[in-house]
Design an enzyme around this catalytic site. Structure first.
Site, PDB file in Angstrom:
ATOM      1  N   VAL A  79       0.806  -1.219   0.000  1.00 55.32           N
ATOM      2  CA  VAL A  79       0.000   0.000   0.000  1.00 55.32           C
ATOM      3  C   VAL A  79       0.840   1.269   0.000  1.00 55.32           C
ATOM      4  O   VAL A  79       0.301   2.362  -0.191  1.00 55.32           O
ATOM      5  CB  VAL A  79      -0.994   0.022   1.179  1.00 55.32           C
ATOM      6  N   ASN A 106      -7.488  -2.866   4.582  1.00 55.62           N
ATOM      7  CA  ASN A 106      -7.134  -3.441   5.887  1.00 55.62           C
ATOM      8  C   ASN A 106      -5.662  -3.283   6.239  1.00 55.62           C
ATOM      9  O   ASN A 106      -5.315  -3.314   7.414  1.00 55.62           O
ATOM     10  CB  ASN A 106      -7.491  -4.933   5.893  1.00 55.62           C
ATOM     11  N   SER A 164     -10.351   2.125  13.782  1.00 52.20           N
ATOM     12  CA  SER A 164      -9.971   1.785  15.149  1.00 52.20           C
ATOM     13  C   SER A 164     -10.860   2.521  16.141  1.00 52.20           C
ATOM     14  O   SER A 164     -11.188   3.700  15.940  1.00 52.20           O
ATOM     15  CB  SER A 164      -8.516   2.180  15.410  1.00 52.20           C
ATOM     16  N   TYR A 177      -0.845   6.402  14.548  1.00 50.98           N
ATOM     17  CA  TYR A 177      -1.830   5.428  14.079  1.00 50.98           C
ATOM     18  C   TYR A 177      -3.246   5.991  14.169  1.00 50.98           C
ATOM     19  O   TYR A 177      -4.038   5.911  13.214  1.00 50.98           O
ATOM     20  CB  TYR A 177      -1.702   4.155  14.914  1.00 50.98           C
ATOM     21  N   ASP A 214      -0.601 -10.225  14.549  1.00 50.25           N
ATOM     22  CA  ASP A 214       0.813  -9.862  14.647  1.00 50.25           C
ATOM     23  C   ASP A 214       0.972  -8.503  15.321  1.00 50.25           C
ATOM     24  O   ASP A 214       1.897  -8.289  16.112  1.00 50.25           O
ATOM     25  CB  ASP A 214       1.447  -9.822  13.254  1.00 50.25           C
TER      26      ASP A 214
END
Length: 271
Positions: A79, A106, A164, A177, A214
């Site tokens: 991406v 995603n 989120s 983030y 992860d």
């Protein structure tokens, strides 16, 4: 008697096209591991044809695709590389012989949910913000733009962005983030308005910390326990449970839903 001109059909007159999950052509960024793999598998289990986007995990993407012969297809999709983002849609359409109907944004770029290691406000630098914006805003932008012509041509499109719950409840201030996901939420809502007349819906599914991916592997067990204790359901959401919500937005049952952000975290965050 007066003559009246025939009524020209408008967008409001048209019955929305509903394409079932089994007939959709789906591109999923970050689709080979963790949450992405759960989303890929959810669509594949419903009969969809899925381009499983991968960056470094080609073996995982190939293995998942091999479980669904003829419907799973591993596609290189970094991406952060704009040319590859756009090409992934063309490659998927050529492979399956039909335009892409559904895009799931995603992919997560080089991020671990480790509150102790995150940069605090005095330490945050533009490079960290730029990295997350490249992955969570510019990458999805390119993928959506590449898919628009095919979707508009069919009068049907489903775009689902992964967000989120930290945007609503930044209990751990992952500044870079969370800022990028907030920007993606803004695009979700503005694109919904812009693309709606073409029969394209744009929605977001926002999870909390998932057990386990992860990205959340570095999270201490005590944090998982604290989150579970704070939810009405008394547990931490799994990738499979969040993938179910993605399917909803792509399904005919959500044909009148666009511009929405659905928080899937067991009820931890409201609204």
């Amino acid at each position: 008697m007066t003559d009246t001109a025939p009524h020209e059909p408008t967008v409001a007159d048209r019955e929305p096209i509903a394409i079932g999950l089994a007939d959709q052509i789906v591109v999923i960024s970050g689709g080979s591991r963790g949450l992405g793999a759960a989303i890929s598998r959810a669509f594949l289990d419903q009969g969809a044809r899925v381009a499983i986007g991968y960056h470094r995990s080609r073996d995982a993407a190939d293995t998942l695709a091999a479980e669904y012969p003829g419907r799973g297809f591993a596609v290189p999709l970094d991406v952060t590389a704009s040319d590859q983002v756009r090409q992934s849609v063309d490659v998927a359409a050529e492979h399956f012989g039909e335009p892409v109907t559904t895009v799931v944004n995603n992919a997560l770029v080089d991020f671990a949910f480790d509150g102790d290691a995150r940069p605090k406000a005095p330490e945050l630098d533009p490079a960290r913000l730029a990295s997350q914006f490249t992955g969570s805003v510019y990458g999805p932008l390119g993928l959506i733009q590449a898919a628009i012509p095919g979707m508009a041509g069919r009068g049907f499109g489903r775009i689902v962005n992964i967000g989120s719950n930290l945007v609503q409840h930044p209990v751990v201030p992952y500044h870079d983030y969370t800022a990028a996901k907030a920007a993606l939420l803004a695009l979700t809502r503005t694109f919904a308005h812009d693309l709606g007349p073409s029969g394209i819906t744009v929605n977001m599914v926002s999870g909390g910390l998932l057990r386990t991916t992860d990205a959340s592997a570095a999270t201490p067990e005590a944090v998982f326990d604290a989150i579970a204790d704070g939810t009405p359901l008394g547990r931490v959401t799994t990738p499979t449970e969040l993938a179910d919500a993605v399917l909803f937005f792509a399904s005919p049952w959500a044909r009148a839903v666009t511009g929405q952000n659905l928080i899937v975290d067991g009820g931890l965050v409201k609204g």
